[in-house]
Design an enzyme around this catalytic site. Sequence first.
Site, PDB file in Angstrom:
ATOM      1  CG  HIS A  46      -9.220   1.080   1.077  1.00 40.46           C
ATOM      2  ND1 HIS A  46      -8.921   1.499  -0.196  1.00 40.46           N
ATOM      3  CD2 HIS A  46     -10.255   0.218   0.943  1.00 40.46           C
ATOM      4  CE1 HIS A  46      -9.732   0.911  -1.067  1.00 40.46           C
ATOM      5  NE2 HIS A  46     -10.560   0.141  -0.393  1.00 40.46           N
TER       6      HIS A  46
ATOM      7  CG  PHE B 208      -2.078   8.891  -4.571  1.00 40.89           C
ATOM      8  CD1 PHE B 208      -1.444   9.309  -5.728  1.00 40.89           C
ATOM      9  CD2 PHE B 208      -1.412   7.956  -3.761  1.00 40.89           C
ATOM     10  CE1 PHE B 208      -0.187   8.820  -6.085  1.00 40.89           C
ATOM     11  CE2 PHE B 208      -0.155   7.456  -4.118  1.00 40.89           C
ATOM     12  CZ  PHE B 208       0.449   7.889  -5.281  1.00 40.89           C
ATOM     13  CD  GLU B 209      -6.581   3.163  -1.931  1.00 44.29           C
ATOM     14  OE1 GLU B 209      -7.063   2.471  -2.857  1.00 44.29           O
ATOM     15  OE2 GLU B 209      -6.943   3.058  -0.757  1.00 44.29           O
ATOM     16  CB  ILE B 210       0.495   3.139  -5.774  1.00 42.13           C
ATOM     17  CG1 ILE B 210       0.374   4.430  -6.591  1.00 42.13           C
ATOM     18  CG2 ILE B 210       1.204   2.049  -6.591  1.00 42.13           C
ATOM     19  CD1 ILE B 210       1.705   5.028  -7.040  1.00 42.13           C
TER      20      ILE B 210
ATOM     21  CE1 TYR C 170      -4.203   1.753   0.450  1.00 44.43           C
ATOM     22  CE2 TYR C 170      -2.805   3.295   1.650  1.00 44.43           C
ATOM     23  CZ  TYR C 170      -4.005   2.999   1.007  1.00 44.43           C
ATOM     24  OH  TYR C 170      -4.984   3.946   0.904  1.00 44.43           O
TER      25      TYR C 170
END
Length: 348
Positions: A272, A235-237, A178
């Site tokens: 999350h 924003f998430e990678i 994450y």
Amino acid sequence: VKSEEKPAADVTTTTAPVDEGKDYVRANATFVTLARNVDIWSLVKSIRHVEDRFNRKYHYDWVFLNDDDFDDNFKEVTSSLISGNVKFGKIPKEHWGYPDWIDQEKAAEVREQMRQKQVIYGDSVSYRHMCRFESGFFFQHELMKDYKYYWRVEPDIILHCDIDYDVFKFMEQGGYDYGFTLSLYEYIETIPTLWKSVKKFIQEHPEHIAEDNLMNWISDDNGITYNKCHFWSNFEIGNLDFWRSPAYSDFFDFLDYEGGFFYERWGDAPVHSIAAALFLPKDKVHFFDDIGYWHVPFTNCPTNKEDRLRLKCSCNPFDNFIWKGYSCTPRYYDVMKMKRPSEWHEQS
Ligand code: GDP
Ligand code: MN
């Protein structure tokens, strides 16, 4: 035979022109954007930023998901801007609607109360479906099934700096599950009983809690109360396999049954974040301090001048949110025992 299972109209794909002379081996990854047709003109700006600052060098795929059908204009315009393959999918009804155990009258009453209290998106039905979808289902869509890593992109975001390395390979090689750019405190009105549910879950499923986790980032008292810190999920990678893991599946199902996506207004960001903080060892989470990012109203502008110049950043360092009072990133540095960059104080 397989294509008969789903109506063909639910999924469309456009293939990028072959990039001649370049046989770069990509990670198994895609961008993913949830959007409506009306979002197109806000979205094109985001896409240009992502392409100009990163993807024109790597040509990763991009998956668009919608609870409705995408129109031709949306498909044409996005395809024209993106240098990888582009895929359009419709969200199945089971992933965008009320589960049968939800009392819809009770949910409507809550929305009316939240409207009067002017809770942000408090009166919105679609926002709740969106949050539930992003919490529990985006990684289950058939277009996402074959990918391992994703980068979530929303309309109207800005990338302030060049990204001069492959972030997906970085995730893969570093073993990260994450990645985030901004973190902050959640509005308590949207999640009044979320932590109570989380504590119940922890009691029922102690086996899912990682040993060296980030509990101290999300709680000031070792788990008795939630301090409202969360990663900003626009924003998430991340690693899709984490969301598909037994720990997260059990967690989402538990929360879904608790009803707070509808009886309150639980966001996918705290859901999350709490999961990443509790089910992952803390060294599986990465702060992308070098990805200059803006989503209204907050900015991540790399703290160090060196980085800003090297990466051709266009942001004002004094707008950098990460050291300001409402950011949870200073606490993250403390919990991770990370040394703060020398310029942090001027930006706080
Ligand atoms: P905010 O960032 O919390 O203010 O919420 P946004 O309006 O940006 O919505 C979050 C994401 O969900 C964005 O990518 C939107 O395009 C998308 N989204 C929000 N509502 C809907 C909806 O009803 N349908 C679809 N298809 N996408 C939505
Ligand atoms: Mn947004």
